[in-house]
Motif scaffolding. Structure first.
Motif, PDB file in Angstrom:
ATOM      1  N   VAL A 158       0.713  -1.288   0.089  1.00 28.64           N
ATOM      2  CA  VAL A 158      -0.103  -0.035  -0.103  1.00 28.64           C
ATOM      3  C   VAL A 158       1.093   1.128  -0.124  1.00 28.64           C
ATOM      4  CG1 VAL A 158      -0.144   0.093   2.476  1.00 28.64           C
ATOM      5  CG2 VAL A 158      -2.080   1.080   1.197  1.00 28.64           C
ATOM      6  N   GLN A 159       0.413   2.242  -0.459  1.00 33.56           N
ATOM      7  CA  GLN A 159       1.008   3.581  -0.678  1.00 33.56           C
ATOM      8  C   GLN A 159      -0.212   4.579  -0.432  1.00 33.56           C
ATOM      9  OE1 GLN A 159       2.419   4.988  -4.781  1.00 33.56           O
ATOM     10  NE2 GLN A 159       3.964   6.275  -3.467  1.00 33.56           N
ATOM     11  N   SER A 160      -0.081   5.108   0.705  1.00 29.63           N
ATOM     12  CA  SER A 160      -1.177   5.987   1.090  1.00 29.63           C
ATOM     13  C   SER A 160      -1.275   7.266   0.615  1.00 29.63           C
ATOM     14  CB  SER A 160      -1.198   6.000   2.810  1.00 29.63           C
ATOM     15  OG  SER A 160      -0.090   6.408   3.285  1.00 29.63           O
ATOM     16  N   MET A 161      -0.093   7.982   0.187  1.00 28.13           N
ATOM     17  CA  MET A 161      -0.146   9.223  -0.491  1.00 28.13           C
ATOM     18  C   MET A 161       1.369   9.382  -1.322  1.00 28.13           C
ATOM     19  SD  MET A 161       1.399  11.612   2.670  1.00 28.13           S
ATOM     20  CE  MET A 161       2.557  11.360   3.670  1.00 28.13           C
ATOM     21  N   ALA A 162       1.642  10.342  -2.145  1.00 23.84           N
ATOM     22  CA  ALA A 162       2.412  10.590  -3.127  1.00 23.84           C
ATOM     23  C   ALA A 162       3.987  10.583  -2.291  1.00 23.84           C
ATOM     24  CB  ALA A 162       2.657  11.661  -3.996  1.00 23.84           C
ATOM     25  N   ASP A 163       3.922  10.945  -0.945  1.00 24.09           N
ATOM     26  CA  ASP A 163       5.268  11.237  -0.332  1.00 24.09           C
ATOM     27  C   ASP A 163       5.402  10.024   0.557  1.00 24.09           C
ATOM     28  OD1 ASP A 163       5.630  13.855  -0.885  1.00 24.09           O
ATOM     29  OD2 ASP A 163       4.480  14.864   1.037  1.00 24.09           O
ATOM     30  N   ALA A 164       4.653   9.173   0.605  1.00 19.82           N
ATOM     31  CA  ALA A 164       5.045   7.798   1.338  1.00 19.82           C
ATOM     32  C   ALA A 164       5.284   6.501   0.222  1.00 19.82           C
ATOM     33  CB  ALA A 164       3.901   7.414   2.313  1.00 19.82           C
ATOM     34  N   SER A 165       5.975   5.568   0.664  1.00 21.50           N
ATOM     35  CA  SER A 165       6.224   4.719  -0.171  1.00 21.50           C
ATOM     36  C   SER A 165       5.906   3.089   0.467  1.00 21.50           C
ATOM     37  CB  SER A 165       7.715   4.391  -0.614  1.00 21.50           C
ATOM     38  OG  SER A 165       8.146   5.430  -1.304  1.00 21.50           O
ATOM     39  N   PRO A 166       5.640   2.334  -0.369  1.00 26.95           N
ATOM     40  CA  PRO A 166       5.021   0.861   0.146  1.00 26.95           C
ATOM     41  C   PRO A 166       6.359   0.420   0.829  1.00 26.95           C
ATOM     42  CG  PRO A 166       4.578   0.980  -2.241  1.00 26.95           C
ATOM     43  CD  PRO A 166       5.350   2.204  -1.919  1.00 26.95           C
ATOM     44  N   THR A 167       6.158  -0.280   1.846  1.00 28.43           N
ATOM     45  CA  THR A 167       7.272  -1.279   2.618  1.00 28.43           C
ATOM     46  C   THR A 167       8.063  -1.951   1.546  1.00 28.43           C
ATOM     47  OG1 THR A 167       5.999  -1.222   4.606  1.00 28.43           O
ATOM     48  CG2 THR A 167       7.817  -2.883   4.378  1.00 28.43           C
ATOM     49  N   LYS A 168       7.451  -2.598   0.662  1.00 30.12           N
ATOM     50  CA  LYS A 168       8.226  -3.591  -0.270  1.00 30.12           C
ATOM     51  C   LYS A 168       8.945  -2.809  -1.195  1.00 30.12           C
ATOM     52  CE  LYS A 168       5.836  -5.052  -3.830  1.00 30.12           C
ATOM     53  NZ  LYS A 168       4.769  -5.697  -5.017  1.00 30.12           N
ATOM     54  N   TRP A 169       8.551  -1.424  -1.648  1.00 28.91           N
ATOM     55  CA  TRP A 169       9.490  -0.812  -2.219  1.00 28.91           C
ATOM     56  C   TRP A 169      10.648  -0.054  -1.611  1.00 28.91           C
ATOM     57  CZ3 TRP A 169      11.469   3.914  -1.926  1.00 28.91           C
ATOM     58  CH2 TRP A 169      12.234   4.534  -3.111  1.00 28.91           C
ATOM     59  N   HIS A 170      10.410   0.075  -0.400  1.00 31.21           N
ATOM     60  CA  HIS A 170      11.421   0.578   0.447  1.00 31.21           C
ATOM     61  C   HIS A 170      12.414  -1.006   0.566  1.00 31.21           C
ATOM     62  CE1 HIS A 170      10.365   4.273   2.151  1.00 31.21           C
ATOM     63  NE2 HIS A 170       9.246   3.847   2.667  1.00 31.21           N
ATOM     64  N   ARG A 171      12.256  -1.987   0.841  1.00 32.71           N
ATOM     65  CA  ARG A 171      13.004  -3.133   1.004  1.00 32.71           C
ATOM     66  C   ARG A 171      13.753  -3.183  -0.304  1.00 32.71           C
ATOM     67  NH1 ARG A 171       9.381  -7.583   1.700  1.00 32.71           N
ATOM     68  NH2 ARG A 171      11.371  -9.122   2.132  1.00 32.71           N
ATOM     69  N   LEU A 183       1.183   0.745  -7.010  1.00 39.00           N
ATOM     70  CA  LEU A 183       0.115   0.135  -8.089  1.00 39.00           C
ATOM     71  C   LEU A 183       1.142  -1.209  -8.738  1.00 39.00           C
ATOM     72  CD1 LEU A 183      -0.989   3.036 -10.535  1.00 39.00           C
ATOM     73  CD2 LEU A 183      -1.977   1.811  -8.763  1.00 39.00           C
ATOM     74  N   ILE A 184       2.606  -1.297  -8.008  1.00 31.34           N
ATOM     75  CA  ILE A 184       3.403  -2.314  -8.441  1.00 31.34           C
ATOM     76  C   ILE A 184       3.097  -3.429  -7.555  1.00 31.34           C
ATOM     77  CG2 ILE A 184       5.727  -2.965  -8.915  1.00 31.34           C
ATOM     78  CD1 ILE A 184       4.399  -0.877 -10.702  1.00 31.34           C
ATOM     79  N   THR A 185       1.986  -4.602  -7.683  1.00 28.55           N
ATOM     80  CA  THR A 185       1.853  -5.547  -7.130  1.00 28.55           C
ATOM     81  C   THR A 185       2.920  -6.727  -7.316  1.00 28.55           C
ATOM     82  OG1 THR A 185       0.237  -6.466  -8.803  1.00 28.55           O
ATOM     83  CG2 THR A 185      -0.356  -4.978  -6.978  1.00 28.55           C
ATOM     84  N   ARG A 186       3.511  -6.425  -8.661  1.00 30.73           N
ATOM     85  CA  ARG A 186       4.750  -7.459  -8.811  1.00 30.73           C
ATOM     86  C   ARG A 186       5.724  -6.782  -9.421  1.00 30.73           C
ATOM     87  NH1 ARG A 186       1.281 -12.322 -12.322  1.00 30.73           N
ATOM     88  NH2 ARG A 186      -0.644 -12.421 -10.723  1.00 30.73           N
ATOM     89  N   PRO A 187       7.088  -7.168  -9.030  1.00 34.37           N
ATOM     90  CA  PRO A 187       7.425  -8.314  -8.146  1.00 34.37           C
ATOM     91  C   PRO A 187       6.634  -8.197  -6.765  1.00 34.37           C
ATOM     92  CG  PRO A 187       9.070  -6.665  -8.310  1.00 34.37           C
ATOM     93  CD  PRO A 187       8.128  -6.327  -9.557  1.00 34.37           C
ATOM     94  N   ASN A 188       6.408  -9.428  -6.256  1.00 32.61           N
ATOM     95  CA  ASN A 188       5.689  -9.618  -5.148  1.00 32.61           C
ATOM     96  C   ASN A 188       6.794  -9.805  -4.003  1.00 32.61           C
ATOM     97  OD1 ASN A 188       6.694 -12.130  -5.019  1.00 32.61           O
ATOM     98  ND2 ASN A 188       4.849 -12.959  -5.851  1.00 32.61           N
ATOM     99  N   SER A 189       6.040  -9.559  -2.874  1.00 30.00           N
ATOM    100  CA  SER A 189       7.128  -9.686  -1.686  1.00 30.00           C
ATOM    101  C   SER A 189       8.230 -10.820  -1.526  1.00 30.00           C
ATOM    102  CB  SER A 189       6.336  -9.846  -0.341  1.00 30.00           C
ATOM    103  OG  SER A 189       5.764  -8.763   0.045  1.00 30.00           O
ATOM    104  N   GLU A 190       7.864 -11.878  -2.217  1.00 30.22           N
ATOM    105  CA  GLU A 190       8.973 -13.145  -2.225  1.00 30.22           C
ATOM    106  C   GLU A 190       9.954 -12.845  -3.230  1.00 30.22           C
ATOM    107  OE1 GLU A 190       7.222 -17.179  -2.896  1.00 30.22           O
ATOM    108  OE2 GLU A 190       5.769 -16.611  -1.121  1.00 30.22           O
ATOM    109  N   ASP A 191       9.516 -12.187  -4.293  1.00 28.02           N
ATOM    110  CA  ASP A 191      10.332 -11.700  -5.402  1.00 28.02           C
ATOM    111  C   ASP A 191      11.465 -10.737  -4.652  1.00 28.02           C
ATOM    112  OD1 ASP A 191       9.111 -13.317  -7.116  1.00 28.02           O
ATOM    113  OD2 ASP A 191       7.785 -11.567  -7.868  1.00 28.02           O
ATOM    114  N   VAL A 192      11.015  -9.659  -3.922  1.00 26.62           N
ATOM    115  CA  VAL A 192      11.762  -8.806  -3.394  1.00 26.62           C
ATOM    116  C   VAL A 192      12.630  -9.506  -2.366  1.00 26.62           C
ATOM    117  CG1 VAL A 192      11.847  -6.828  -1.853  1.00 26.62           C
ATOM    118  CG2 VAL A 192      10.232  -6.674  -3.928  1.00 26.62           C
TER     119      VAL A 192
END
Ligand SMILES: [Fe+2]
Length: 415
Positions: free
Chosen positions: A52-65, A113-122
């Protein structure tokens, strides 16, 4: 006594620099420790939470990783390990944040919006890069080691910055959820620190400000330079929730004369009536925290306020915010409590280059320098800042309307 006497006549020997093998061990351990902390913070979250990305300034956890992993791949492995194979040729586009010199990148507001790669891929990406970095640490020729380890060190501090953002971003996401999700039931919100209160004189005169050259710093903390400090007193403690409640009850959010023009526009556009994440239920104030919805503790420091709110409160109190130089001189002199580990403190200083600052050439020169306009400096550190990441010369910076960070204020008054 003999030892004391000796110390007056014989200067302490310079600490012996570690051997190359010792250095490999030190850096491998530091790398594992920082990488593990990111995963420990993410482990509280489900795969759905991490998208989830709740606003433009915030990033999904998966993206941070993934982004912190890309940083090592892009800046450490590709230039320094000819045998390294990029994990997935599509990933640099997805996980480059803002480094124009490192190539094109995905739009920041669309990271959710990036559901793939998924968490396992990351997770696989992280493992691939972890193994390659450890190989490089173990094999880098001695002649290249200092340069390679210095890039590794930047990567570790970069990942620590994202560890804090991981928490502030998921808190913002959870605050949008009517079920008030709990990130960690054991999370401890800020508490009051006891001790003498009041205002203390900052030593007036010309003082050196900026990093002193001992240990790591980001380039924006340099060059160390002189600053003139006038007669000013600084609050020993952060402003508390009780004081903020008085501001609310006195109509602080409804009094345009207290606000900068852009701040008043933000109050109206955003409908601000209290700090971020505060909610009133049956006449009592609660705040969304990483431990879920909790009662506001009047004795605790206020958090999740914008620069505009800090500035308006200071005007309401008949005080000012300290400049970043005043803050640093006061902190070095041991005058302030709650400097670190609770909440970042807005200063009245615009985020500008120190005299003589020049950003480095190349993509890594984009790290700090290109953001030196339209943002304000915060000093100290927060309860979300990873251990070992704080420094008295550290310059954090955000836009003046931002309030999803653990941000607070301490007051100053001119004498
Ligand atoms: Fe980054």
């Amino acid at each position: 006594m003999a030892r004391t006497a000796l110390s007056h006549v014989a200067p302490a020997p310079e600490p012996k620099p570690p051997s190359i093998d010792e250095a490999r061990g030190i850096w491998a351990a530091a790398f594992r420790r920082v990488r593990a902390e990111t995963e420990a913070r993410a482990a509280h979250l489900s795969a759905e939470d991490q998208i989830v990305q709740s606003m433009a300034d915030a990033s999904p956890t998966k993206w941070h990783r993934a982004h912190v992993t890309w940083f090592f791949e892009q800046f450490l492995l590709v230039p320094n390990d000819p045998a390294y194979k990029v994990f997935d040729q599509r990933f640099p586009f997805l996980f480059n944040s803002y480094y124009v010199a490192a190539g094109p990148r995905h739009a920041r507001p669309q990271r959710g919006l990036i559901t793939r790669p998924n968490s396992e891929d990351v997770a696989g990406y992280r493992a691939h890069v972890d193994a390659a970095v450890e190989r490089l640490i173990g094999r880098v020729p001695a002649a290249d080691a200092a340069r390679v380890f210095s890039i590794l060190e930047i990567g570790l501090h970069h990942e620590q910055q994202h560890q804090e953002l991981l928490l502030t971003d998921i808190l913002h996401a959870f605050a949008q959820n009517p079920t008030d999700p709990v990130y960690d039931a054991g999370w401890q919100p800020p508490r009051a620190v006891h001790g003498p209160r009041g205002f203390f004189d900052v030593p007036a005169g010309i003082h050196a400000v900026g990093h002193d050259g001992q240990g790591f710093c980001f380039d924006n903390e340099t060059p160390r330079h002189d600053e003139l400090i006038l007669d000013v007193r600084i609050a020993r403690h952060l402003t508390g929730n009780a004081d903020w409640l008085a501001f609310i009850e006195a109509g602080g959010y409804a009094t345009p004369a207290l606000w900068l023009s852009d701040g008043w526009a933000a109050v109206q556009a955003e409908g601000w009536q209290a700090p971020g994440y505060w909610r009133q239920k049956d006449g009592a104030w609660f705040s969304m925290t990483l431990a879920g919805l909790q009662p506001v503790d009047p004795a605790a420091p206020v958090t999740h306020i914008s620069y505009f709110e800090a500035d308006a409160f200071a005007r309401f109190a008949g005080k000012h915010l300290p400049s970043e130089a005043e803050w640093e001189v006061a902190a070095r002199a041991g005058l302030i409590a709650e400097a670190f580990g609770i909440a970042w403190q807005w200063t009245r200083s615009a985020y500008l280059p120190y005299p003589g600052y020049r950003a480095a050439e190349g993509a890594l020169g984009e790290y700090n320098g290109k953001f030196m306009v339209s943002q304000m400096v915060l000093r100290g550190s927060s309860l979300a800042t990873p251990q070992g990441h704080e420094r008295v010369s550290y310059r954090n910076f955000f836009h003046p309307a931002a309030r999803w960070q653990f941000s607070s204020l301490r007051l100053a008054e001119f004498v």
